[in-house]
Write an enzyme that holds these catalytic residues in place. Structure first.
Site, mmCIF file in Angstrom:
data_model
loop_
_atom_site.group_PDB
_atom_site.id
_atom_site.type_symbol
_atom_site.label_atom_id
_atom_site.label_comp_id
_atom_site.label_asym_id
_atom_site.label_seq_id
_atom_site.Cartn_x
_atom_site.Cartn_y
_atom_site.Cartn_z
ATOM 1 N N ASN A 17 0.864 -1.182 0.000
ATOM 2 C CA ASN A 17 0.000 0.000 0.000
ATOM 3 C C ASN A 17 0.894 1.223 0.000
ATOM 4 O O ASN A 17 1.350 1.690 1.046
ATOM 5 C CB ASN A 17 -0.911 -0.007 1.230
ATOM 6 C CG ASN A 17 -1.910 -1.144 1.158
ATOM 7 O OD1 ASN A 17 -2.887 -1.070 0.409
ATOM 8 N ND2 ASN A 17 -1.638 -2.217 1.898
ATOM 9 N N GLU A 18 1.138 1.719 -1.203
ATOM 10 C CA GLU A 18 2.048 2.840 -1.382
ATOM 11 C C GLU A 18 1.347 4.142 -1.006
ATOM 12 O O GLU A 18 0.120 4.164 -0.846
ATOM 13 C CB GLU A 18 2.486 2.905 -2.856
ATOM 14 C CG GLU A 18 3.261 1.689 -3.339
ATOM 15 C CD GLU A 18 4.681 1.597 -2.752
ATOM 16 O OE1 GLU A 18 4.997 2.317 -1.784
ATOM 17 O OE2 GLU A 18 5.461 0.781 -3.255
ATOM 18 N N PRO A 19 2.106 5.244 -0.860
ATOM 19 C CA PRO A 19 1.471 6.533 -0.598
ATOM 20 C C PRO A 19 0.301 6.756 -1.570
ATOM 21 O O PRO A 19 0.417 6.477 -2.767
ATOM 22 C CB PRO A 19 2.606 7.526 -0.846
ATOM 23 C CG PRO A 19 3.836 6.758 -0.484
ATOM 24 C CD PRO A 19 3.567 5.343 -0.914
ATOM 25 N N THR B 283 10.202 2.177 -4.025
ATOM 26 C CA THR B 283 10.078 0.746 -3.742
ATOM 27 C C THR B 283 10.742 -0.058 -4.849
ATOM 28 O O THR B 283 11.442 -1.048 -4.587
ATOM 29 C CB THR B 283 8.576 0.381 -3.655
ATOM 30 O OG1 THR B 283 8.006 1.177 -2.632
ATOM 31 C CG2 THR B 283 8.377 -1.088 -3.345
#
Ligand code: F6R
Length: 642
Positions: free
Chosen positions: A166-168, A185
């Site tokens: 769950n990236e920004p 990432t």
């Protein structure tokens, strides 16, 4: 969005922490606590006839936890037969068999060594056709529900503050889905995939909401690279731009950190803001530097009110007034700056970071892989040599895992070309031909054969020699240790053995150094630099009673993860604009480490650009404190074995 749980801090200095956080002396201590929690949970559930549902991460962070669970399974009779697992994520597009698939990682690191039934294991499927991902994701959530929900979710954290993938930008209520990976990432995964271009762009991940549904959450983090994300998640506001901050809304979440990952929490970095502190010299210096930076005022311009209005009145009472305190700290900072990293001969060294005598010194620089030396201390290396010291650079590993296939192919072609001109097939040409054949037979993500690794190592040796020469160091001063742990290993899975330590001891005994420079002291313990630093520590222990040790100082330099802050620095070596250019030139010789994409495609991400930026930032920080204005600086901290 749920409001943040009103956490009641258990100690005064935790008052800014919105998540219960335990700081351990090292990752192994943390892992032991968490493994015990898992073992107790499993045993308790067995007694009441229930399975235990675990949510599991991959990556470097949990490797030690998995090793500890395996150890307990083998030696303490811990059975995981009743455990059901759900993994957080999987790269999209990778089949299970791929060397970097999370399915394979979990089997290699845990499942193959414990007794969790295969039917109880769930890892997201990276091969689901695009059109079916939504339905598949819903079925994954359904399977979690059918298992009774997750009892204990273990998490790592990315430098972007991601949990799972769950990236920004991921919302608090997000569920299992296909996501696009953040550039940071992908860069972090570049080594695993032998180049950033090979890192998948997408992944399937449990959502933040899915994670928050777990009854209990434990997040682990090691190493300085995680410190910023941890501080933001624990003390910042809940926000999409840092998904781990949503954990604040969970009633039973706990972070277990090593000291390096906790370093930017207020209680560690600015303890005077959250309680009484003992004003030891290092804390005093840190606090004055902080005040100066916070108010954007040079140290010598701070006044009594600045101190008292920022929670530092008791420092004034003890060591004030401001005028004298400022001068003292200013002088301390001033004394860290030296153009003589090996000590200035025949000078009064009372206030210098290094001793004047002996001169010249024997200096041993450890570089985990070729290029770390020049990235971290290329300017200082040149100065040491120019000032007459006897410098040896020991490259601990060959660095062959970091060389793209194209570079190896080019090197093999070169040898073949020369041999064609000679009109006979020499042994080296036969080797090059064989490497060429093996490269063509290799699938995109297959590991390298020993021959390919050997050639790649030779490529890096050549670059290291050229780079040293650009620093004014004779290539004969290089020692290539090719430590066996690396030659046999893969990233995250390195384990050092006696032969590694013996090799480091041997070079120490050859040089009998007055100064050792090393890096990796506060990295994630499974990172290459930390593993290499461990070999240095163990070699130092093994040589503790050697006569040369009494006169040997160890200096730490840092890689590209994070540079030292002025208050942490014990020796700052200024670089003129010309010296900075020379340093960049020497980094540039590590051609195989440059971006494989055309110039300009990656902005300011090349390692030489990052090194340049770090060195300029350190100089600017000194400048803002009111010290002399330099173009750039390299920084060091003295290290003593605990
Ligand atoms: C992996 C995962 C990620 C990692 C994070 C940290 O399943 O969910 O969130 O936990 O990227 O990775 P490492 O531990 O390699 O630093």
């Amino acid at each position: 969005m749920k409001p943040a749980a009103q956490r009641v801090p258990t100690a005064e200095n935790e008052q800014r922490e919105r998540i219960r956080t335990v700081i351990h002396a090292g990752a192994d201590d943390a892992v032991s606590v968490v493994a015990t929690e898992i073992a107790e949970l499993v045993r308790k559930n067995v007694k009441s006839g229930k399975p235990t549902v675990l949510g599991l991460p991959t990556g470097s962070t949990p490797v030690r936890l998995y090793r500890e669970l395996i150890r307990r399974h083998r030696t303490e009779g811990l059975s995981l037969k009743t455990v059901i697992t759900f993994n957080l994520d999987e790269y999209y597009g990778l089949p299970r068999t791929h060397s970097e698939s999370y399915w394979r990682f979990m089997h290699e690191q845990l499942f193959d060594h414990v007794d969790i039934p295969a039917a109880n294991i769930h890892v997201p499927d990276g091969t689901v056709p695009r059109a079916d991902v939504f339905a598949w994701s819903q079925s994954y959530e359904q399977a979690i529900r059918e298992a009774g929900g997750i009892d204990l979710q273990i998490l790592g954290i990315g430098r972007t503050g991601h949990i799972g993938f769950n990236e920004p930008g991921s919302g608090r209520d997000s569920r299992t889905r296909l996501v696009t990976l953040d550039a940071v990432t992908r860069r972090d995964a570049a080594r695993d995939f032998l180049g950033e271009a090979n890192v998948p762009r997408h992944a399937i991940t449990m959502g933040v909401g899915t994670i928050l549904d777990a009854r209990r959450i434990v997040l682990l983090a090691w190493g300085e690279a995680k410190a910023r994300a941890i501080a933001e998640a624990v003390e910042g506001t809940q926000r999409d731009s840092l998904p781990a901050s949503f954990l604040q809304g969970h009633p039973a979440v706990e972070f277990h950190l090593d000291r390096a990952a906790a370093a930017q929490l207020t209680r560690a970095s600015r303890p005077w803001l959250v309680g009484a502190v003992a004003w030891e010299p290092t804390v005093t210096r840190r606090s004055v530097v902080w005040l100066s930076q916070h108010l954007n005022k040079p140290v010598l311009k701070l006044i009594d009110e600045d101190y008292s209005e920022h929670g530092m009145a008791d420092l004034l009472t003890e060591q004030g007034p401001a005028y004298g305190l400022n001068i003292r700290i200013f002088n301390e900072l001033q004394h860290t700056i030296t153009g003589w990293p090996g000590g200035k001969p025949n000078a009064d060294d009372t206030h210098r970071p290094e001793r004047a005598a002996p001169h010249p010194k024997r200096v041993l620089v450890f570089s985990p892989e070729p290029s770390d030396d020049v990235l971290g201390m290329g300017g200082t290396l040149r100065r040491l040599v120019d000032q007459g010291h006897d410098v040896i650079v020991a490259y601990q590993t060959s660095g062959n895992l970091g060389v793209p296939d194209e570079e190896a192919a080019t090197a093999a072609d070169l040898v073949l070309e020369i041999s064609r001109a000679d009109n006979k097939l020499s042994a080296s040409a036969a080797f090059a031909q064989e490497v060429r054949r093996q490269l063509s037979a290799k699938g995109q993500f297959d590991g390298d054969t020993p021959d390919i690794r050997r050639l790649k190592g030779i490529v890096r040796r050549g670059e290291a020699r050229a780079s040293l020469q650009a620093c004014g160091i004779d290539a004969k001063r290089a020692r290539f240790l090719d430590l066996p742990f690396y030659e046999k290993g893969r990233y995250r899975q390195f384990r050092i053995g006696d032969a590694d330590i013996a090799s480091v001891v041997e070079v120490m005994r050859e040089v009998r150094p007055h100064q050792i420079f090393a890096t990796g002291a506060s990295g994630d313990p499974s990172s290459l630099s930390a593993v290499c630093f461990d070999t240095v520590c163990r070699a130092l222990s093994a040589t503790a009673s050697d006569p040369w040790r009494a006169g040997c100082r160890v200096w730490l330099y840092r890689g590209l993860e994070r540079h030292w802050e002025p208050a942490e620095i014990e020796m700052a070596v200024p670089l003129s604009p010309v010296e900075l250019d020379q340093k960049i030139q020497s980094i540039y010789h590590h051609k195989s480490q440059r971006s494989q994409q055309p110039t300009g495609a990656r902005g300011a991400d090349e390692s030489w650009q990052r090194a340049e930026h770090h060195n300029q930032e350190i100089a600017q920080a000194y400048d803002k404190l009111g010290l002399a204005q330099y173009e750039a600086m390299e920084a060091f901290q003295r290290w003593t074995q605990a």
